[in-house]
Design a protein around this motif. Structure first.
Motif, PDB file in Angstrom:
ATOM      1  N   ARG A 231       5.350   9.315  13.088  1.00  0.00           N
ATOM      2  CA  ARG A 231       5.576  10.579  12.120  1.00  0.00           C
ATOM      3  C   ARG A 231       6.534  10.605  11.192  1.00  0.00           C
ATOM      4  NH1 ARG A 231       2.714  14.962  12.804  1.00  0.00           N
ATOM      5  NH2 ARG A 231       3.140  16.900  11.998  1.00  0.00           N
ATOM      6  N   THR A 232       7.608   9.738  11.247  1.00  0.00           N
ATOM      7  CA  THR A 232       8.754   9.886  10.438  1.00  0.00           C
ATOM      8  C   THR A 232       8.211   8.803   9.360  1.00  0.00           C
ATOM      9  OG1 THR A 232      10.332  10.324  12.109  1.00  0.00           O
ATOM     10  CG2 THR A 232      11.109   9.374  10.346  1.00  0.00           C
ATOM     11  N   ILE A 233       7.735   7.747   9.713  1.00  0.00           N
ATOM     12  CA  ILE A 233       7.279   6.935   8.668  1.00  0.00           C
ATOM     13  C   ILE A 233       6.129   7.479   7.722  1.00  0.00           C
ATOM     14  CG2 ILE A 233       6.172   4.603   8.173  1.00  0.00           C
ATOM     15  CD1 ILE A 233       7.399   3.729  11.099  1.00  0.00           C
ATOM     16  N   GLN A 234       5.496   8.149   8.471  1.00  0.00           N
ATOM     17  CA  GLN A 234       4.393   8.957   7.628  1.00  0.00           C
ATOM     18  C   GLN A 234       4.850   9.820   6.600  1.00  0.00           C
ATOM     19  OE1 GLN A 234       1.720  10.414  10.556  1.00  0.00           O
ATOM     20  NE2 GLN A 234       0.111   9.282   9.914  1.00  0.00           N
ATOM     21  N   ARG A 235       5.989  10.686   7.140  1.00  0.00           N
ATOM     22  CA  ARG A 235       6.744  11.784   6.328  1.00  0.00           C
ATOM     23  C   ARG A 235       7.409  10.758   4.992  1.00  0.00           C
ATOM     24  NH1 ARG A 235      10.345  13.531   9.641  1.00  0.00           N
ATOM     25  NH2 ARG A 235       8.955  14.981  10.588  1.00  0.00           N
ATOM     26  N   TRP A 236       8.028   9.655   5.492  1.00  0.00           N
ATOM     27  CA  TRP A 236       8.584   9.062   4.493  1.00  0.00           C
ATOM     28  C   TRP A 236       7.604   8.587   3.351  1.00  0.00           C
ATOM     29  CZ3 TRP A 236       8.397   4.453   1.659  1.00  0.00           C
ATOM     30  CH2 TRP A 236       9.493   4.005   1.016  1.00  0.00           C
ATOM     31  N   PHE A 237       6.502   7.850   3.611  1.00  0.00           N
ATOM     32  CA  PHE A 237       5.534   7.707   2.622  1.00  0.00           C
ATOM     33  C   PHE A 237       5.077   8.841   1.879  1.00  0.00           C
ATOM     34  CE2 PHE A 237       5.067   3.516   4.886  1.00  0.00           C
ATOM     35  CZ  PHE A 237       4.888   2.647   3.720  1.00  0.00           C
ATOM     36  N   ARG A 238       4.891  10.081   2.620  1.00  0.00           N
ATOM     37  CA  ARG A 238       4.454  11.338   1.794  1.00  0.00           C
ATOM     38  C   ARG A 238       5.369  11.684   0.854  1.00  0.00           C
ATOM     39  NH1 ARG A 238       2.946  13.724   6.018  1.00  0.00           N
ATOM     40  NH2 ARG A 238       4.985  14.964   6.520  1.00  0.00           N
ATOM     41  N   GLN A 239       6.912  11.752   1.196  1.00  0.00           N
ATOM     42  CA  GLN A 239       7.731  12.063   0.418  1.00  0.00           C
ATOM     43  C   GLN A 239       7.855  10.981  -0.676  1.00  0.00           C
ATOM     44  OE1 GLN A 239      11.224  12.388   2.856  1.00  0.00           O
ATOM     45  NE2 GLN A 239      10.570  14.319   3.477  1.00  0.00           N
TER      46      GLN A 239
ATOM     47  N   THR B 189       0.759  -1.295  -0.052  1.00  0.00           N
ATOM     48  CA  THR B 189       0.046   0.224  -0.085  1.00  0.00           C
ATOM     49  C   THR B 189       0.972   1.242   0.090  1.00  0.00           C
ATOM     50  OG1 THR B 189      -1.811   1.244   1.315  1.00  0.00           O
ATOM     51  CG2 THR B 189      -0.021  -0.112   2.592  1.00  0.00           C
ATOM     52  N   LYS B 190       0.272   2.187  -0.715  1.00  0.00           N
ATOM     53  CA  LYS B 190       1.216   3.378  -0.658  1.00  0.00           C
ATOM     54  C   LYS B 190       0.573   4.430   0.472  1.00  0.00           C
ATOM     55  CE  LYS B 190       1.972   3.593  -5.594  1.00  0.00           C
ATOM     56  NZ  LYS B 190       1.747   4.226  -6.709  1.00  0.00           N
ATOM     57  N   HIS B 191      -0.763   3.959   1.177  1.00  0.00           N
ATOM     58  CA  HIS B 191      -1.222   4.859   2.058  1.00  0.00           C
ATOM     59  C   HIS B 191      -1.551   3.910   3.200  1.00  0.00           C
ATOM     60  CE1 HIS B 191      -2.118   8.192  -0.406  1.00  0.00           C
ATOM     61  NE2 HIS B 191      -2.065   7.492  -1.438  1.00  0.00           N
ATOM     62  N   PRO B 192      -0.237   3.556   4.202  1.00  0.00           N
ATOM     63  CA  PRO B 192      -0.651   2.479   5.099  1.00  0.00           C
ATOM     64  C   PRO B 192      -1.528   3.088   6.230  1.00  0.00           C
ATOM     65  CG  PRO B 192       1.491   3.706   5.341  1.00  0.00           C
ATOM     66  CD  PRO B 192       0.940   3.950   4.007  1.00  0.00           C
ATOM     67  N   ASP B 193      -2.265   2.302   6.934  1.00  0.00           N
ATOM     68  CA  ASP B 193      -3.422   2.611   7.986  1.00  0.00           C
ATOM     69  C   ASP B 193      -2.496   2.778   9.098  1.00  0.00           C
ATOM     70  OD1 ASP B 193      -2.869   0.133   8.639  1.00  0.00           O
ATOM     71  OD2 ASP B 193      -4.837  -0.568   7.883  1.00  0.00           O
ATOM     72  N   GLU B 194      -3.116   3.169  10.384  1.00  0.00           N
ATOM     73  CA  GLU B 194      -2.653   3.154  11.623  1.00  0.00           C
ATOM     74  C   GLU B 194      -1.776   1.987  12.273  1.00  0.00           C
ATOM     75  OE1 GLU B 194      -3.874   4.931  16.152  1.00  0.00           O
ATOM     76  OE2 GLU B 194      -5.191   4.926  14.336  1.00  0.00           O
ATOM     77  N   LYS B 195      -2.652   0.953  12.163  1.00  0.00           N
ATOM     78  CA  LYS B 195      -2.124  -0.347  12.488  1.00  0.00           C
ATOM     79  C   LYS B 195      -1.003  -0.799  11.703  1.00  0.00           C
ATOM     80  CE  LYS B 195      -3.633  -5.217  13.269  1.00  0.00           C
ATOM     81  NZ  LYS B 195      -4.680  -6.301  12.975  1.00  0.00           N
ATOM     82  N   ARG B 196      -0.795  -0.395  10.618  1.00  0.00           N
ATOM     83  CA  ARG B 196       0.405  -0.846   9.801  1.00  0.00           C
ATOM     84  C   ARG B 196       1.713  -0.063  10.336  1.00  0.00           C
ATOM     85  NH1 ARG B 196       1.271  -4.331   5.899  1.00  0.00           N
ATOM     86  NH2 ARG B 196      -1.248  -4.463   5.346  1.00  0.00           N
ATOM     87  N   LEU B 197       1.099   1.315  10.299  1.00  0.00           N
ATOM     88  CA  LEU B 197       2.197   2.195  10.552  1.00  0.00           C
ATOM     89  C   LEU B 197       2.816   1.786  12.092  1.00  0.00           C
ATOM     90  CD1 LEU B 197       0.396   5.683   9.707  1.00  0.00           C
ATOM     91  CD2 LEU B 197       2.544   4.760   8.673  1.00  0.00           C
ATOM     92  N   GLU B 198       2.207   1.474  13.101  1.00  0.00           N
ATOM     93  CA  GLU B 198       2.559   1.195  14.599  1.00  0.00           C
ATOM     94  C   GLU B 198       3.488  -0.123  14.425  1.00  0.00           C
ATOM     95  OE1 GLU B 198       2.247   2.458  17.124  1.00  0.00           O
ATOM     96  OE2 GLU B 198       0.929   4.014  16.908  1.00  0.00           O
TER      97      GLU B 198
END
Length: 394
Positions: free
Chosen positions: A111-119, A91-100
């Protein structure tokens, strides 16, 4: 095959009663639209692609550089095999569970992982320079074809009296101007239909695809059964607003905010007045009522008008988006500068952004105290107010 072609070109579908294809064959005295004329659009589509490449490389790009528009794309994400595998395979848009889960696996904060996926998502999006060049190409074509249409139509009687579109129908001769107008418009919209798959990917892809298919169908329908007079009115009316929206986009990419705001306001007024006012009162009135009175309905007449009504529904939807965008822009303008293309997020072209856009090295330890669900409560995930895309060319 012969049976299929005979069924498709059935005279009782395409032509009014008591009219045959033989009646519309070219003679020494008059020339009428022929279906095979449209084959000329096929090589012209390729020519338009080539002209566009040359235009963007040698005209639009130097103009963009002169306006200080940089060719640099969005910031690249730091290489990471685990996140790259998730991005490409899952997925290009991981949900909260996958982010954890990724946070625990990598020992990074969420937050850093979210930033990585956004970039990483932004890496696949074109630079502002590429978007400027695309808009400048469309602006140039729309300006040219609209100017040509106005210069041609102002000399025709059906611009001033739409009933002239139906007098002596379908025995209305085809002029060189109408033929050129039709073939060029058809070629351009065919090129837009195909280039949708290679150009900047946008969220209203399906709607624009439907719009292009409806436009191409209308052009072919009106040419084959010689409704070319009313067809020229429809094409010219639609090209007017497209000039302004592409100009507004260019001003936006060049960061000329005042000009952008002015052009967007002009576009909104022209689009809504022409598509919700002039189009139904002028175009639909003549195709539905005046033609019924003078010519009468027949099968392809119903299909043609059905396509025109479909186009009106698209106009209504896009007008709603424009009004929504303008309201958001005005609301945002109360506390800051008004940029309607930014407030609407320009979902069709703007790159995602965040208040944490600058890349920072991943921490060695998780910082849960600074971790949220990746959402900036003020700006939303992408740092912009969410909103709808404004319509393109149409």
């Amino acid at each position: 095959m012969a049976g299929i072609l005979a069924w498709f070109w059935n005279e009782r579908f395409w032509l009014p009663h008591n009219v045959t294809w033989a009646d519309l064959k070219n003679t020494d005295e008059a020339t009428f639209p022929q279906a095979e004329d449209l084959y000329l659009a096929c090589p012209l589509v390729f020519c338009i692609f080539m002209i566009r490449l040359v235009f963007e490389r040698f005209i639009a790009r130097p103009c963009a550089m002169g306006l200080k528009i940089q060719a640099n794309g969005p910031q690249k994400a730091q290489p990471n095999a685990i996140l790259e595998k998730v991005f490409t395979a899952i997925t290009k848009h991981p949900d909260e569970k996958r982010l954890e889960g990724l946070s625990k696996q990598l020992d990074w904060d969420v937050r850093t992982i979210q930033r990585w996926f956004r970039q990483r998502r932004n890496q696949e999006k074109p630079s502002t320079l590429a978007r400027f060049c695309e808009s400048m190409w469309r602006f140039t074509f729309y300006l040219y074809i609209f100017t040509y249409g106005v210069r041609f139509l102002k000399k025709t009687p059906w611009l001033w009296n739409t009933k002239e579109c139906w007098y002596n129908y379908p025995y209305q001769p085809l002029t060189v101007d109408i033929h050129y107008y039709y073939i060029l418009e058809l070629s351009f919209y065919l090129s837009l239909l195909f280039s949708q798959f290679t150009d900047i990917r946008r969220k209203d892809f399906l709607i624009m695809f439907l719009h292009h298919v409806a436009t191409i169908s209308l052009i072919i329908f009106s040419y084959v059964n010689n409704m070319a007079r009313v067809g020229t009115l429809i094409m010219c009316l639609h090209d007017a607003a497209d000039v302004l929206i592409e100009a507004a986009k260019m001003a936006n990419y060049a960061k000329c905010q005042i000009l952008c705001n002015l052009l967007f306001a002009m576009f909104a007024i022209l689009f809504i007045s022409s598509r919700l006012g002039v189009y139904p009162v002028w175009i639909l009135n003549t195709t539905l009522f005046e033609s019924w009175e003078i010519v009468g309905p027949y099968p392809s007449w119903w299909v043609f008008n059905l396509l025109l009504v479909l186009l009106q529904l698209l106009h209504t939807f896009w007008s709603y988006l424009i009004v929504k965008t303008a309201c958001q822009a005005i609301s945002k303008g109360k506390v800051g500068k008004w940029n309607p293309l930014h407030v609407s997020k320009d979902d069709r072209s703007d790159i995602e952004s965040s208040s944490d856009e600058d890349e920072s090295p991943p921490p060695n330890q998780k910082n849960h105290s600074s971790t949220t669900n990746g959402t900036n409560k003020t700006h939303g995930t992408n740092g912009y107010l969410t909103g709808a895309p404004y319509p393109d060319e149409h």
